[in-house]
Design a protein around this motif. Structure first.
Motif, PDB file in Angstrom:
ATOM      1  N   TRP B 120       0.802  -1.237   0.000  1.00 47.21           N
ATOM      2  CA  TRP B 120       0.000   0.000   0.000  1.00 47.21           C
ATOM      3  C   TRP B 120       0.825   1.273   0.000  1.00 47.21           C
ATOM      4  O   TRP B 120       0.354   2.305  -0.469  1.00 47.21           O
ATOM      5  CB  TRP B 120      -0.962   0.023   1.187  1.00 47.21           C
ATOM      6  CG  TRP B 120      -0.325   0.267   2.521  1.00 47.21           C
ATOM      7  CD1 TRP B 120       0.504  -0.580   3.194  1.00 47.21           C
ATOM      8  CD2 TRP B 120      -0.450   1.443   3.332  1.00 47.21           C
ATOM      9  NE1 TRP B 120       0.897  -0.005   4.371  1.00 47.21           N
ATOM     10  CE2 TRP B 120       0.327   1.222   4.490  1.00 47.21           C
ATOM     11  CE3 TRP B 120      -1.156   2.638   3.200  1.00 47.21           C
ATOM     12  CZ2 TRP B 120       0.430   2.180   5.510  1.00 47.21           C
ATOM     13  CZ3 TRP B 120      -1.048   3.576   4.220  1.00 47.21           C
ATOM     14  CH2 TRP B 120      -0.273   3.344   5.352  1.00 47.21           C
ATOM     15  N   ALA B 124       7.832   4.949   4.160  1.00 47.38           N
ATOM     16  CA  ALA B 124       7.251   5.428   5.409  1.00 47.38           C
ATOM     17  C   ALA B 124       7.122   6.946   5.386  1.00 47.38           C
ATOM     18  O   ALA B 124       6.402   7.533   6.179  1.00 47.38           O
ATOM     19  CB  ALA B 124       8.101   4.981   6.592  1.00 47.38           C
ATOM     20  N   ASP B 126       6.004   8.587   2.758  1.00 43.20           N
ATOM     21  CA  ASP B 126       4.838   8.938   1.957  1.00 43.20           C
ATOM     22  C   ASP B 126       3.680   9.212   2.906  1.00 43.20           C
ATOM     23  O   ASP B 126       3.127   8.301   3.513  1.00 43.20           O
ATOM     24  CB  ASP B 126       4.485   7.784   1.006  1.00 43.20           C
ATOM     25  CG  ASP B 126       3.293   8.119   0.110  1.00 43.20           C
ATOM     26  OD1 ASP B 126       2.690   9.186   0.300  1.00 43.20           O
ATOM     27  OD2 ASP B 126       2.996   7.303  -0.769  1.00 43.20           O
ATOM     28  N   SER B 127       3.311  10.473   3.040  1.00 41.59           N
ATOM     29  CA  SER B 127       2.304  10.812   4.047  1.00 41.59           C
ATOM     30  C   SER B 127       0.883  10.673   3.518  1.00 41.59           C
ATOM     31  O   SER B 127      -0.063  10.820   4.267  1.00 41.59           O
ATOM     32  CB  SER B 127       2.547  12.230   4.553  1.00 41.59           C
ATOM     33  OG  SER B 127       2.687  13.098   3.457  1.00 41.59           O
ATOM     34  N   ALA B 128       0.714  10.414   2.233  1.00 39.22           N
ATOM     35  CA  ALA B 128      -0.643  10.295   1.703  1.00 39.22           C
ATOM     36  C   ALA B 128      -0.828   9.043   0.850  1.00 39.22           C
ATOM     37  O   ALA B 128      -1.314   9.110  -0.270  1.00 39.22           O
ATOM     38  CB  ALA B 128      -0.998  11.537   0.895  1.00 39.22           C
ATOM     39  N   PRO B 129      -0.432   7.894   1.359  1.00 39.51           N
ATOM     40  CA  PRO B 129      -0.645   6.682   0.559  1.00 39.51           C
ATOM     41  C   PRO B 129      -2.122   6.292   0.582  1.00 39.51           C
ATOM     42  O   PRO B 129      -2.840   6.625   1.519  1.00 39.51           O
ATOM     43  CB  PRO B 129       0.200   5.637   1.274  1.00 39.51           C
ATOM     44  CG  PRO B 129       0.261   6.110   2.690  1.00 39.51           C
ATOM     45  CD  PRO B 129       0.104   7.604   2.688  1.00 39.51           C
ATOM     46  N   ALA B 130      -2.552   5.587  -0.457  1.00 38.06           N
ATOM     47  CA  ALA B 130      -3.949   5.192  -0.561  1.00 38.06           C
ATOM     48  C   ALA B 130      -4.104   3.762  -0.055  1.00 38.06           C
ATOM     49  O   ALA B 130      -3.679   2.819  -0.702  1.00 38.06           O
ATOM     50  CB  ALA B 130      -4.413   5.301  -2.007  1.00 38.06           C
ATOM     51  N   VAL B 131      -4.691   3.599   1.100  1.00 38.35           N
ATOM     52  CA  VAL B 131      -4.790   2.257   1.677  1.00 38.35           C
ATOM     53  C   VAL B 131      -6.024   1.512   1.168  1.00 38.35           C
ATOM     54  O   VAL B 131      -5.994   0.289   1.010  1.00 38.35           O
ATOM     55  CB  VAL B 131      -4.750   2.296   3.220  1.00 38.35           C
ATOM     56  CG1 VAL B 131      -5.985   2.981   3.783  1.00 38.35           C
ATOM     57  CG2 VAL B 131      -4.597   0.914   3.798  1.00 38.35           C
ATOM     58  N   GLY B 132      -7.109   2.237   0.897  1.00 37.96           N
ATOM     59  CA  GLY B 132      -8.330   1.570   0.417  1.00 37.96           C
ATOM     60  C   GLY B 132      -8.726   0.436   1.338  1.00 37.96           C
ATOM     61  O   GLY B 132      -8.717   0.577   2.560  1.00 37.96           O
ATOM     62  N   MET B 135      -5.810  -3.325   3.807  1.00 36.38           N
ATOM     63  CA  MET B 135      -5.530  -3.841   5.159  1.00 36.38           C
ATOM     64  C   MET B 135      -6.680  -4.710   5.667  1.00 36.38           C
ATOM     65  O   MET B 135      -6.458  -5.725   6.330  1.00 36.38           O
ATOM     66  CB  MET B 135      -5.280  -2.689   6.128  1.00 36.38           C
ATOM     67  CG  MET B 135      -3.955  -1.997   5.916  1.00 36.38           C
ATOM     68  SD  MET B 135      -3.617  -0.822   7.240  1.00 36.38           S
ATOM     69  CE  MET B 135      -2.037  -0.174   6.666  1.00 36.38           C
ATOM     70  N   LEU B 167       4.293  -2.204   6.088  1.00 39.25           N
ATOM     71  CA  LEU B 167       3.441  -3.393   5.991  1.00 39.25           C
ATOM     72  C   LEU B 167       1.970  -3.029   5.793  1.00 39.25           C
ATOM     73  O   LEU B 167       1.480  -2.040   6.333  1.00 39.25           O
ATOM     74  CB  LEU B 167       3.548  -4.227   7.265  1.00 39.25           C
ATOM     75  CG  LEU B 167       4.879  -4.925   7.553  1.00 39.25           C
ATOM     76  CD1 LEU B 167       4.710  -5.896   8.719  1.00 39.25           C
ATOM     77  CD2 LEU B 167       5.396  -5.641   6.318  1.00 39.25           C
ATOM     78  N   THR B 168       1.310  -3.881   5.035  1.00 37.07           N
ATOM     79  CA  THR B 168      -0.158  -3.844   4.955  1.00 37.07           C
ATOM     80  C   THR B 168      -0.717  -4.670   6.103  1.00 37.07           C
ATOM     81  O   THR B 168      -1.707  -4.295   6.730  1.00 37.07           O
ATOM     82  CB  THR B 168      -0.626  -4.433   3.614  1.00 37.07           C
ATOM     83  OG1 THR B 168       0.040  -3.739   2.565  1.00 37.07           O
ATOM     84  CG2 THR B 168      -2.121  -4.330   3.457  1.00 37.07           C
TER      85      THR B 168
END
Lengths: 233, 220
Positions: B120, B124, B126-132, B135, B167-168
Motif C-alpha cells: 500500500w 514510510a 509517503d504521508s498520503a498513501p492510498a490504503v483503500g 488492510m 506493511l499492509t
C-alpha cells in the motif's frame, strides 16, 4: 402531513456552517451527490472537514470544493487516484490536512456513530504504521486496535428513489457509503433521482428507513440518472 | 543455459483461476488479480465480491451496454450475474472483516518469507498513501494469495527476507503466484511447489531475496 422534500438545493443545505463535519457519499463518482456538492460550494461554508472514500478527481465535485479553499481536512481511505490533481496540489502545499483510514474501518466508524457505539476493536492496521498511537487490546490471543465512532454534522447522500417519509432505495453499486452515512449525521440531506408516492416503495426492500433522513431534494437530471433511466424503475 | 518462458499477466491470472474451486467467495485486488475474473473456467461458479457492495459481479459489459451505476472497486464497469446482490459499505466490510470470504488475491510490492505483506505504501515518508481496503482484506480473509511479477521492473526481488516497505499486514500471505513459480508460505519459509518449464532452481533463487525451499524436481 410529513413531507421531507424541500424546494431547492439551497434549502436542502441551509444551516451548514463554517467548521462543520460533512460526510459525502459515493464511491468514485457512483452514488456521489454532485448537485449537493455544487450547492455546498455556492453556500460558501469554509473550514469544513470532509468524510468521503476518495478525495475527488479532476476539477469538479469534491475537487472543486477543495480547490475553492473550503476544506480544512479530509478523512478518507483512498486520496490518490487517477486525476486527483487538486488533492495533490493542496496536500503538497500544506493546505489540506489528511486522515487516512482503511476503508473497512472508515465504514465501521461511520456505522458505529449511527448506532450509538463510541468505539470498537478491529484487527485491521495491527502491526502497521496506521496503528501508531492507538490503544490496543488482546482478545483470545489476538491483538486488536481501538477505533472511535466518526460523527458528522451533515451527511450528503444520493438515493435512487425516495418518498415523502424519507424512505430511500439506492441503485446497484450506488448504495456504497450512502446508506451508512445517512445514519451517522445530525442532519441527513438526500439528493434523490426521483420521488414516488408513500407506499410505492416495497416496505420489505427499503434500505434507509425515513427516520434517518431529514431533507430530500430531487435532482433527476444527473448524467447517471439519464443513462440509467432506460433500464430501471 | 536452459531457456524458460515466464508467464504473461494473462497466463498468470489463468494459473491462479485454475486453483479456485467452485463455490468460493473471492475478492480480487487491483492489477493482475483483476484479470483472474476473466480467467475463471467456463461453468465454474465462483462468486466475486467487490468492496463497494457487490456479490456476484460478472465480466465487463459490451461498450454499448454500460450501466453507469455498476462499477467494481477498481472503478471499472462490470455486469451482475444472476443471483448477484448489492449491500452497503459497512456490510461489505463485515463480509471481509468477519472472515466470510474464502479468498482474496492481492498485488504486492514485497512479500516476506514470514508472510508479511507490503502493498500500500512505497515509503514510510509517503504521508498520503492510498490504503483503500487492502488492510481489511489482508487481515480479514482466511486465505491471502498474492499475484505478482517475481521481481520489480529493475530486477530487484519482491520476495524477501523482511519487507522494507511499510506493511499492509504482518504474517498473512499463504501463497504467492509469480510469472515464474507458485510458492507457498509455510512456517516462515517460501516453499516452491511449481516452476515454469525450463526454469532451474538456481535461476529462480537468483531472482529471489531469501532462500527458497523446493518441492519440485530440478528441471531436467
Amino acid at each position: 402531513m410529513i413531507n421531507k422534500e424541500v424546494r431547492d438545493i439551497a434549502d436542502a443545505l441551509s444551516g451548514i456552517e463554517d467548521g462543520q463535519v460533512v460526510m459525502v457519499g459515493g464511491f468514485g463518482s457512483v452514488g456521489q451527490p454532485d448537485a449537493l456538492i455544487e450547492g455546498l460550494i455556492e453556500r460558501g461554508a469554509r473550514d469544513l472537514t470532509i468524510v468521503a472514500n476518495n478525495a475527488g478527481a479532476g476539477r469538479i465535485g469534491l475537487a472543486k470544493l477543495m480547490e475553492a479553499g473550503r476544506v480544512r481536512k479530509i478523512i478518507c481511505s483512498f486520496p490518490r487516484s487517477a486525476g486527483s490533481v487538486v488533492f495533490e496540489e493542496l496536500f503538497r502545499a500544506g493546505k489540506l490536512e489528511l486522515e487516512i483510514v482503511p476503508q473497512g474501518t472508515l465504514a465501521e466508524r461511520i456505522r458505529a456513530a449511527g448506532a450509538g457505539i463510541p468505539g470498537f476493536y478491529t484487527a485491521t492496521t495491527v502491526g502497521t504504521l496506521l496503528a501508531r498511537g492507538k490503544e490496543s487490546r488482546v482478545f483470545d490471543g489476538r491483538t486488536y486496535v481501538l477505533e472511535q465512532a466518526l460523527h458528522a454534522d451533515v451527511a450528503l447522500v444520493e438515493a435512487w428513489r425516495t418518498d415523502r417519509m424519507g424512505n430511500c432505495i439506492y441503485r446497484e453499486s450506488g448504495r456504497n457509503f450512502n446508506a451508512v452515512m445517512a445514519m451517522a449525521a445530525r442532519t441527513t440531506v438526500v439528493q434523490s433521482c426521483g420521488m414516488v408516492a408513500a407506499g410505492v416503495l416495497d416496505s420489505e426492500a427499503i434500505v434507509t428507513p425515513g427516520i434517518f433522513v431529514d431533507r430530500i431534494v430531487v435532482v433527476p437530471e444527473t448524467a447517471n440518472a439519464r443513462i440509467a433511466e432506460a433500464g430501471a424503475a | 543455459m536452459i531457456a524458460y518462458k515466464s508467464l504473461s499477466r494473462k497466463d498468470l491470472a489463468a494459473r491462479i483461476a485454475r486453483d479456485i474451486p467452485e463455490g468460493w467467495y473471492v475478492n480480487l485486488g487491483i492489477g493482475i488479480p483483476t484479470l483472474v475474473a476473466d480467467a475463471i473456467p467456463a461453468g465454474r461458479e465462483v462468486i466475486l465480491h467487490s468492496e463497494n457492495g457487490i456479490l456476484g459481479f460478472g465480466p465487463a459489459p459490451a461498450p454499448d451496454a454500460i450501466d453507469p451505476w455498476l462499477i467494481n472497486a477498481g472503478k471499472q464497469h462490470v455486469t451482475l450475474n444472476p443471483g448477484g446482490s448489492f449491500f452497503h459499505h459497512a456490510d461489505s466490510f463485515a463480509i471481509i472483516r468477519g472472515g466470510h470470504l474464502d479468498l482474496c488475491v492481492l498485488g504486492a510490492f514485497e512479500v516476506a518469507a514470514n508472510g508479511d505483506l507490503a502493498n500500500w505504501a512505497t515509503s514510510a515518508q509517503d504521508s498520503a498513501p492510498a490504503v483503500g481496503g487492502a488492510m481489511d482484506l489482508a487481515v480479514g480473509t482466511p486465505r491471502v494469495w498474492v499475484a505478482t511479477e517475481h521481481t520489480t521492473r529493475d530486477g530487484a526481488p519482491k520476495l524477501v527476507e523482511r519487507c522494507a516497505y511499510p506493511l499492509t499486514a504482518p504474517g498473512v500471505v499463504n501463497r504467492v503466484y509469480t510469472n515464474l513459480a507458485v510458492i507457498d508460505v509455510r512456517d516462515g519459509h517460501f516453499v516452491v511447489t511449481e516452476m515454469v518449464a525450463g526454469l532451474t532452481r538456481d535461476a529462480l533463487q537468483a531472482q529471489t531475496g531469501v532462500e527458497l525451499m523446493f518441492e519440485v524436481p530440478e528441471y531436467a
